[in-house]
Design a protein around this motif. Sequence first.
Motif, PDB file in Angstrom:
ATOM      1  N   LYS A  11     -26.909  64.258 -10.783  1.00 40.12           N
ATOM      2  CA  LYS A  11     -26.100  64.506  -9.776  1.00 40.12           C
ATOM      3  C   LYS A  11     -27.821  65.470  -9.543  1.00 40.12           C
ATOM      4  O   LYS A  11     -27.959  65.900  -8.539  1.00 40.12           O
ATOM      5  CB  LYS A  11     -25.726  65.091 -10.587  1.00 40.12           C
ATOM      6  CG  LYS A  11     -24.496  65.528 -10.957  1.00 40.12           C
ATOM      7  CD  LYS A  11     -23.787  66.364 -11.526  1.00 40.12           C
ATOM      8  CE  LYS A  11     -21.787  65.681 -11.903  1.00 40.12           C
ATOM      9  NZ  LYS A  11     -21.107  66.595 -12.610  1.00 40.12           N
ATOM     10  N   ALA A  15     -30.676  66.176  -5.594  1.00 36.54           N
ATOM     11  CA  ALA A  15     -30.122  66.805  -5.412  1.00 36.54           C
ATOM     12  C   ALA A  15     -31.681  67.301  -4.898  1.00 36.54           C
ATOM     13  O   ALA A  15     -32.336  67.897  -3.935  1.00 36.54           O
ATOM     14  CB  ALA A  15     -29.961  68.318  -6.149  1.00 36.54           C
ATOM     15  N   THR A  19     -33.243  68.063  -1.081  1.00 33.72           N
ATOM     16  CA  THR A  19     -34.285  69.107  -0.908  1.00 33.72           C
ATOM     17  C   THR A  19     -35.553  69.165  -0.345  1.00 33.72           C
ATOM     18  O   THR A  19     -35.785  69.211   0.189  1.00 33.72           O
ATOM     19  CB  THR A  19     -34.387  70.101  -2.005  1.00 33.72           C
ATOM     20  OG1 THR A  19     -32.919  70.761  -2.296  1.00 33.72           O
ATOM     21  CG2 THR A  19     -35.191  71.554  -1.948  1.00 33.72           C
ATOM     22  N   ASN A  53     -30.744  77.381   0.966  1.00 32.91           N
ATOM     23  CA  ASN A  53     -30.196  77.041  -0.397  1.00 32.91           C
ATOM     24  C   ASN A  53     -29.556  75.945  -0.289  1.00 32.91           C
ATOM     25  O   ASN A  53     -28.023  76.855   0.415  1.00 32.91           O
ATOM     26  CB  ASN A  53     -29.728  78.802  -0.985  1.00 32.91           C
ATOM     27  CG  ASN A  53     -28.956  79.177  -1.932  1.00 32.91           C
ATOM     28  OD1 ASN A  53     -28.886  77.513  -2.579  1.00 32.91           O
ATOM     29  ND2 ASN A  53     -28.873  79.484  -2.861  1.00 32.91           N
ATOM     30  N   LEU A  54     -29.009  75.032  -0.917  1.00 37.59           N
ATOM     31  CA  LEU A  54     -28.065  74.174  -0.254  1.00 37.59           C
ATOM     32  C   LEU A  54     -27.194  74.407  -1.569  1.00 37.59           C
ATOM     33  O   LEU A  54     -25.468  73.616  -1.435  1.00 37.59           O
ATOM     34  CB  LEU A  54     -28.596  72.818  -0.718  1.00 37.59           C
ATOM     35  CG  LEU A  54     -30.132  72.110   0.068  1.00 37.59           C
ATOM     36  CD1 LEU A  54     -30.701  71.151  -0.195  1.00 37.59           C
ATOM     37  CD2 LEU A  54     -29.373  72.362   1.370  1.00 37.59           C
ATOM     38  N   ALA A  55     -27.701  75.256  -2.670  1.00 36.96           N
ATOM     39  CA  ALA A  55     -25.693  75.264  -3.674  1.00 36.96           C
ATOM     40  C   ALA A  55     -24.597  75.753  -2.541  1.00 36.96           C
ATOM     41  O   ALA A  55     -23.327  75.791  -3.073  1.00 36.96           O
ATOM     42  CB  ALA A  55     -26.513  75.981  -4.564  1.00 36.96           C
ATOM     43  N   ILE A  56     -25.287  76.567  -1.441  1.00 35.75           N
ATOM     44  CA  ILE A  56     -24.180  77.337  -0.374  1.00 35.75           C
ATOM     45  C   ILE A  56     -24.206  77.409   0.754  1.00 35.75           C
ATOM     46  O   ILE A  56     -24.682  78.286   1.368  1.00 35.75           O
ATOM     47  CB  ILE A  56     -24.348  79.148  -0.596  1.00 35.75           C
ATOM     48  CG1 ILE A  56     -25.813  79.227  -0.257  1.00 35.75           C
ATOM     49  CG2 ILE A  56     -23.348  79.636  -2.154  1.00 35.75           C
ATOM     50  CD1 ILE A  56     -25.454  81.179  -0.446  1.00 35.75           C
TER      51      ILE A  56
END
Length: 183
Positions: A11, A15, A19, A53-56
């Motif tokens: 994972k 990511a 990024t 911010n790729l998480a959100i």
Amino acid sequence: DPHRSGAIAGKIIPAIATTTALVTGLICLELYKIVGSARRELQLEHLKNGFVNLAIPFMTLSEPQPPATTKAVLNGKDWNWSAWDSLDVNKGDITLGQFLEYFESEYKLEITMLSFGVSILFSFFANPQKVAERKKMKMTEVIKDITKKDLPSNQLFVILEVIANDLESDEEVELPYVKLRIK
């Protein structure tokens, strides 16, 4: 557990790649502005800072702030300089004495301390005999003598830090680094 470690790594790697690709693309966009603007003056407003911010799934661009400036008085004129500025001295490999005289005549400043990296090349409190010897030496010789290292043969500049006082008021003047062209 090797399977659990593999799942976590499986994972993380996509990511990191995602990024890295996104940041590289943003950098390239800004680079196109710099490279493609040779015929016109590039203003600070034309450049952008990026926050991702790729998480959100969130991405925003903003205009960068200009660097903080410091005011100095040189030859009776105000000069606002930033961390990106330098005093460029294109005099070649002059002697330490000539360098000190140049600052007195050109900028009306008395150098009280001069350093190269962590090595102090000149200071007002140094042994007067050593100072007299060093004033006759070329700047590259002084650097070599104090640091015990040769400068690379292809080096064009040396970066010097200066502490100086105004000749008239005897007040310390904050200056950016000095870039001395030695070749």
